[in-house]
Design a protein around this motif. Structure first.
Motif, PDB file in Angstrom:
ATOM      1  N   ALA A 249       0.866  -1.181   0.000  1.00 51.67           N
ATOM      2  CA  ALA A 249       0.000   0.000   0.000  1.00 51.67           C
ATOM      3  C   ALA A 249       0.899   1.226   0.000  1.00 51.67           C
ATOM      4  O   ALA A 249       1.935   1.248   0.678  1.00 51.67           O
ATOM      5  N   CYS A 250       0.526   2.247  -0.764  1.00 51.93           N
ATOM      6  CA  CYS A 250       1.296   3.489  -0.811  1.00 51.93           C
ATOM      7  C   CYS A 250       1.414   4.067   0.600  1.00 51.93           C
ATOM      8  O   CYS A 250       0.424   4.183   1.318  1.00 51.93           O
ATOM      9  N   SER A 251       2.640   4.412   0.977  1.00 55.15           N
ATOM     10  CA  SER A 251       2.846   4.962   2.327  1.00 55.15           C
ATOM     11  C   SER A 251       2.326   6.399   2.415  1.00 55.15           C
ATOM     12  O   SER A 251       2.165   6.932   3.506  1.00 55.15           O
ATOM     13  N   GLY A 252       2.066   7.006   1.241  1.00 56.36           N
ATOM     14  CA  GLY A 252       1.555   8.379   1.253  1.00 56.36           C
ATOM     15  C   GLY A 252       0.044   8.436   1.426  1.00 56.36           C
ATOM     16  O   GLY A 252      -0.465   9.154   2.288  1.00 56.36           O
ATOM     17  N   CYS A 253      -0.690   7.644   0.621  1.00 56.17           N
ATOM     18  CA  CYS A 253      -2.146   7.794   0.618  1.00 56.17           C
ATOM     19  C   CYS A 253      -2.898   6.484   0.870  1.00 56.17           C
ATOM     20  O   CYS A 253      -4.128   6.482   0.933  1.00 56.17           O
ATOM     21  N   GLY A 254      -2.190   5.380   1.019  1.00 54.34           N
ATOM     22  CA  GLY A 254      -2.856   4.116   1.357  1.00 54.34           C
ATOM     23  C   GLY A 254      -3.389   3.325   0.173  1.00 54.34           C
ATOM     24  O   GLY A 254      -3.865   2.206   0.341  1.00 54.34           O
ATOM     25  N   LYS A 275       5.788   5.526  -9.414  1.00 53.52           N
ATOM     26  CA  LYS A 275       5.129   6.458  -8.495  1.00 53.52           C
ATOM     27  C   LYS A 275       3.648   6.132  -8.362  1.00 53.52           C
ATOM     28  O   LYS A 275       3.007   5.709  -9.326  1.00 53.52           O
ATOM     29  N   CYS A 276       3.108   6.361  -7.162  1.00 61.49           N
ATOM     30  CA  CYS A 276       1.691   6.133  -6.892  1.00 61.49           C
ATOM     31  C   CYS A 276       0.838   7.026  -7.786  1.00 61.49           C
ATOM     32  O   CYS A 276       1.072   8.237  -7.866  1.00 61.49           O
ATOM     33  N   ALA A 277      -0.157   6.417  -8.458  1.00 62.39           N
ATOM     34  CA  ALA A 277      -1.025   7.193  -9.342  1.00 62.39           C
ATOM     35  C   ALA A 277      -1.926   8.122  -8.528  1.00 62.39           C
ATOM     36  O   ALA A 277      -2.391   9.151  -9.027  1.00 62.39           O
ATOM     37  N   GLY A 278      -2.153   7.787  -7.265  1.00 52.63           N
ATOM     38  CA  GLY A 278      -3.012   8.608  -6.418  1.00 52.63           C
ATOM     39  C   GLY A 278      -2.334   9.872  -5.937  1.00 52.63           C
ATOM     40  O   GLY A 278      -2.910  10.962  -6.013  1.00 52.63           O
ATOM     41  N   CYS A 279      -1.116   9.764  -5.442  1.00 55.05           N
ATOM     42  CA  CYS A 279      -0.492  10.926  -4.785  1.00 55.05           C
ATOM     43  C   CYS A 279       0.915  11.250  -5.282  1.00 55.05           C
ATOM     44  O   CYS A 279       1.523  12.207  -4.821  1.00 55.05           O
ATOM     45  N   GLY A 280       1.452  10.450  -6.200  1.00 59.93           N
ATOM     46  CA  GLY A 280       2.771  10.779  -6.758  1.00 59.93           C
ATOM     47  C   GLY A 280       3.950  10.327  -5.912  1.00 59.93           C
ATOM     48  O   GLY A 280       5.107  10.569  -6.266  1.00 59.93           O
ATOM     49  N   ASN A 281       3.679   9.649  -4.813  1.00 56.35           N
ATOM     50  CA  ASN A 281       4.741   9.142  -3.946  1.00 56.35           C
ATOM     51  C   ASN A 281       5.579   8.093  -4.689  1.00 56.35           C
ATOM     52  O   ASN A 281       5.036   7.195  -5.326  1.00 56.35           O
ATOM     53  N   GLN A 282       6.912   8.210  -4.614  1.00 57.18           N
ATOM     54  CA  GLN A 282       7.781   7.224  -5.266  1.00 57.18           C
ATOM     55  C   GLN A 282       7.795   5.944  -4.430  1.00 57.18           C
ATOM     56  O   GLN A 282       8.269   5.937  -3.296  1.00 57.18           O
TER      57      GLN A 282
HETATM   58 ZN   LIG Z   1      -0.201   7.364  -2.858  1.00 53.40          ZN
END
Ligand SMILES: [Zn+2]
Length: 295
Positions: A249-254, A275-282
């Protein structure tokens, strides 16, 4: 004595090493030889790690192995695993350099019990490491592995500092290294000294070799998972069936970016650069194998 002597040889899912954040969903040609510099009572690969010689194996040289690695589709490269690659240094070096020359990647699955000068040489030709951190407890290392904890911690810092891809595995053994306090100290140390994005794999133990403890209860693994997750962004359970504790799970937005079931890996909600498509977190630094790698 073990140069070119292969005990095992298989095109494995890269998740089996385990590496979850290094070209997820790819395969890797995995090879090992015989012997180890530790003597763990609970060794899960003792048939080859504690064997005296490799008299039954056929010999395969670096060139032959490297060209085989280049012949498979969706193969990230070569993984030195099964037994301890540290004691196979010359063969690992010679093979890894040819494999890298083909645009492929190199992986080493190790106990990390190695001096800093030879480790520095490994860092020159190995791209990704999975290092066993067998316990966060000096007594455990002395009694059950015949080695020491501090040199392993030093190796982990050296690999992280060199910027190489690093994942860590702890085999959880009931009554030996399953205390919440040790897991708390371990995950806190990883977060502070190596980085909180280093993936930690908590692997289920089964009775093996000289160790008769029953298999790790799943509640123990779930409990230690929760402890480690307080300090680390990516914790996974291994050698066991779990609803979602093998997913990323993305550590930025889950947002779930990878679903895993056994060795079936589904990548989702990620752009091509990892990168996460939701929040751009690498999330992944290594997602898509370069075209032209291998064949
Ligand atoms: Zn994210």
């Amino acid at each position: 004595m073990t140069y070119s002597v292969i005990s095992g040889h298989s095109l494995d899912p890269i998740e089996k090493k385990p590496l979850f954040h290094f070209f997820p969903g790819s395969r890797i040609l995995s090879v090992g030889s015989y012997g180890c510099n530790m003597r763990c009572d609970f060794c899960q690969n003792w048939h080859i790690s504690q064997a005296r010689t490799g008299s039954i194996a056929a010999e395969t040289g670096p060139e032959e192995l490297a060209s085989e690695a280049g012949s498979f589709k969706n193969n990230a490269g070569i993984a030195f695993t099964y037994n301890e690659p540290v004691i196979w240094f010359e063969f690992v070096r010679d093979t890894a350099l040819i494999v890298k020359g083909k645009g492929l990647f190199t992986v080493m699955v190790s106990n990390g019990f190695v001096n800093s000068d030879p480790l520095n040489e490994f860092l020159g030709f190995i791209d990704a490491f999975n290092i066993d951190l067998k316990a966060f407890n000096e007594t455990f290392y002395k009694r059950l592995t015949g080695a020491e904890l501090e040199p392993v911690k030093k190796s982990l810092k050296q690999i992280a500092k060199a910027g190489k891809h690093l994942e860590i595995t702890t085999l959880v053994i009931p009554g030996k290294n399953d205390s919440v306090a040790d897991m708390e100290a371990e995950s806190k140390w990883i977060a502070e000294e190596l980085g909180d994005e280093i993936p930690l794999h908590l692997s289920r133990y089964f009775p093996m070799y000289k160790s008769n403890e029953p298999a790790t209860p799943t509640e123990t693994l779930d409990n230690l998972y929760d402890t480690a997750r307080r300090y680390l962004k990516y914790v996974y359970l291994g050698n066991t069936v779990s609803d979602n504790r093998q997913d990323t799970a993305c550590s930025g937005c889950g947002t779930i970016v990878t679903k895993r079931s056994g060795y079936d890996t589904k990548i989702m909600n990620l752009d091509i650069s990892g990168k996460c498509a939701g929040c751009g977190n690498q999330i992944y630094r290594y997602l898509t194998l370069p075209s032209g790698a291998g064949r």
